[in-house]
Design an enzyme around this catalytic site. Structure first.
Site, short mmCIF file in Angstrom:
data_model
loop_
_atom_site.label_atom_id
_atom_site.label_comp_id
_atom_site.label_asym_id
_atom_site.label_seq_id
_atom_site.Cartn_x
_atom_site.Cartn_y
_atom_site.Cartn_z
N GLU A 1 -0.59 5.29 10.59
CA GLU A 1 -1.73 4.38 10.71
C GLU A 1 -1.47 3.56 11.95
OE1 GLU A 1 -3.82 1.46 11.13
OE2 GLU A 1 -2.79 0.50 9.45
N GLU B 1 -6.82 -1.80 23.36
CA GLU B 1 -6.87 -2.71 22.22
C GLU B 1 -6.24 -4.05 22.62
OE1 GLU B 1 -5.75 -2.51 17.48
OE2 GLU B 1 -4.42 -1.55 18.92
N CYS C 1 -5.67 -4.06 13.37
CA CYS C 1 -6.07 -2.77 13.94
C CYS C 1 -7.54 -2.46 13.66
CB CYS C 1 -5.18 -1.65 13.40
SG CYS C 1 -5.08 -1.61 11.61
N ARG D 1 0.83 -1.20 0.00
CA ARG D 1 0.00 0.00 0.00
C ARG D 1 0.86 1.25 0.00
NH1 ARG D 1 -4.06 0.06 4.78
NH2 ARG D 1 -5.22 -1.41 3.50
N SER E 1 2.10 0.68 16.31
CA SER E 1 1.41 1.05 17.54
C SER E 1 1.30 2.56 17.70
CB SER E 1 2.16 0.48 18.75
OG SER E 1 3.38 1.18 18.96
N LYS F 1 11.49 -0.30 5.59
CA LYS F 1 12.01 -0.99 6.76
C LYS F 1 10.92 -1.94 7.25
CE LYS F 1 11.75 -1.04 10.70
NZ LYS F 1 11.15 -2.18 11.51
N PRO F 2 10.97 -3.24 6.85
CA PRO F 2 9.94 -4.19 7.29
C PRO F 2 10.08 -4.53 8.77
CG PRO F 2 11.19 -5.01 5.38
CD PRO F 2 11.94 -3.86 5.95
N ALA F 3 8.99 -5.03 9.34
CA ALA F 3 9.03 -5.49 10.73
C ALA F 3 10.02 -6.65 10.86
CB ALA F 3 7.64 -5.95 11.17
N GLU F 4 10.74 -6.68 11.98
CA GLU F 4 11.75 -7.72 12.16
C GLU F 4 11.16 -9.11 12.31
OE1 GLU F 4 11.42 -5.48 16.17
OE2 GLU F 4 11.22 -5.06 14.03
#
Length: 480
Positions: free
Chosen positions: A249, A384, A283, A158, A228, A173-176
């Site tokens: 987001e 949440e 989310c 996206r 987050s 930078k992707p999530a680890e």
């Protein structure tokens, strides 16, 4: 190259190994499923150097050509679906069917972005006493995309699709926790023939170090972050010497309201789908279900049937509909929310505990859970959960339902189930949420803008508004 080869740093058109690497684990078994390069601040700075060097050339590429790269990538995702989906499942844990759906959504998003490149124009204003005026757009410049683990494919695509369509080079930078699918999708895009420097990717186990190096550089003109609320707010607090465009987001606390006139079987199916997909780690997952008192018992009986049919297990296993949570920290939070609710008088109608499956499944599994008798002052009503727990509340009037639904600092997604169009419209208008599903448990589409209000974020992704996040506006006054 394979995604676990370690050559997962894309900088200036070249795949690099990096000086170190780290393992990626299957959240269901805790077994290694791959290894990726552990990028550094130095790698990040080199990536930004390449993006800056490519900017003037990329912004001059025609919109038709930019769109062509994105269309070719979309076609490659469709062709490679049965290879990409198991990779996504292996590191995220979601069922294969959900992984396929996410990737097909990626293809649609790239196709939409390709068309948005054509539509990102300005306007001509009528002649004024001094002459006409123009409003024109320009790409914002080198950008950083920080993507999450829960939807590691769609959240990346996206951002990438719209940034490249707008003419802005990007560092990803992707999530680890989920770098494998991100790397393969970057590879798909790069293999379309993108010029060197247009797209970079840095996998790392040290996100703060890598992101910090980029954020300290004034040449970085845009940040697009999904994650987050706490981290998103810290990105804004960290701005001290130079402003840059920032899209956020963030978290959600999504309510669903079921009115007395709702199609109850359809509402039950919709609620279960919107709550338990991705083990509730979304989310936009329903976090609070408000049911009109007159239909509470009938709706809950239908929900019971749907929840009983859910099957926990490894995402790659046939028949699995709910996979593991991403890690045991997430599991601890779910347990804390359920324990607080039960201690306060809530009733466990289904689930309510950790799941003990086959011995090889050592991951963080929690049973799909339904709680009734939940009060608004309980922890689960204020935070949440990000897990497979559905708290249920009753209401008596439309006004009460909307007021309680709005009683949160978040404003991402909300759901309404009913038949009376006037009632649905009135409630929709009064809800303070950016994405609303009217009898629709999946209100996310490439054609619709996605984003939230309040502490759920700022700016939008997708829709006609999405490309604006990567564009600047220039006003041109012409004196004749």
């Amino acid at each position: 190259m394979s995604a676990d080869s370690g050559a997962t740093l894309l900088i200036d058109g070249q795949w690099r190994q990096g000086s170190a690497s780290f393992e990626v684990l299957d959240p269901a078994t805790l077994e290694p499923v791959g290894r990726v390069a552990d990028g550094t601040a130095e790698d990040a700075r080199a990536a930004l150097d390449a993006a800056c060097a490519a900017f003037d050339t990329w912004r001059a590429v025609t919109v038709e050509e930019r769109g062509g790269y994105l269309r070719r990538a979309a076609a490659a995702i469709r062709t490679g679906l049965e290879t990409l989906a198991p990779l996504l499942t292996s590191e995220n844990g979601k069922p294969l069917a959900e992984a396929r759906g996410e990737l097909l959504g990626c293809a649609r998003m790239l196709e939409w972005s390709a068309e948005e490149a054509r539509r990102a124009g300005g306007r001509i204003l009528p002649s004024a006493p001094n002459g006409p005026g123009l409003v024109v757009t320009a790409p914002v410049g080198p950008a950083l995309a920080i993507t999450p683990w829960n939807f590691p494919a769609s959240m990346l695509v996206r951002k990438v699709g719209l940034a490249l369509a707008a003419g802005s080079p990007l560092v990803v930078k992707p999530a680890e926790q989920t770098p494998l699918i991100a790397t393969e999708l970057v590879r798909v895009l790069q293999d379309t023939g993108l010029p060197a420097g247009v797209l970079q990717s840095i996998t790392t186990s040290r996100p703060a170090e890598v992101a910090g190096a980029l954020l300290a550089d004034p040449r970085l003109r845009k940040v697009s972050f999904t994650g987050s609320t706490e981290v998103g707010l810290s990105l804004l607090r960290g701005i001290t010497t130079h402003l840059r465009r920032t899209s956020l987001e963030l978290g959600g606390h999504s309510p669903a309201i079921v009115f007395a006139d709702a199609d109850l079987p359809a509402a039950a199916a919709g609620v279960v789908a919107a709550k338990f997909a991705n083990a509730g780690q979304s989310c936009i997952a329903i976090n609070r279900l408000f049911v009109h008192r007159s239909v509470h018992d009938e709706l809950l009986a239908l929900i019971d049937e749907k929840v009983a049919s859910l099957r926990l297990g490894r995402g790659a296993a046939e028949g699995t509909t709910v996979g593991p949570l991403i890690d045991h920290t997430a599991l601890d939070k779910v347990e804390r929310h359920v324990e607080d609710a039960v201690n306060g008088g809530a009733e466990v109608r289904a689930g309510g505990k950790r799941w003990s499956g086959p011995a090889e499944l050592k991951g963080a599994f929690y049973e799909p859970t339904v709680l009734t008798g939940v009060r608004d002052d309980m922890l689960i009503s204020r935070e949440e959960t990000f897990g497979p727990v559905l708290p249920v509340y009753t209401f008596d009037t439309d006004e009460e339902a909307v007021r309680r639904a709005n009683a949160t600092d978040y404003g991402l997604a909300a759901y309404l189930f009913g038949k009376d169009l006037a009632r649905l419209w009135t409630a929709m208008d009064r809800l303070h949420f950016g994405v609303i599903g009217l009898n629709d448990p999946a209100p996310v589409r490439p054609e619709l803008p996605f984003g939230g209000m309040h502490n759920s974020g700022q700016e939008r992704e997708g829709g006609a508004e999405g490309i604006e996040a990567f564009l600047e506006t220039k006003s041109v006054a012409i004196k004749l």
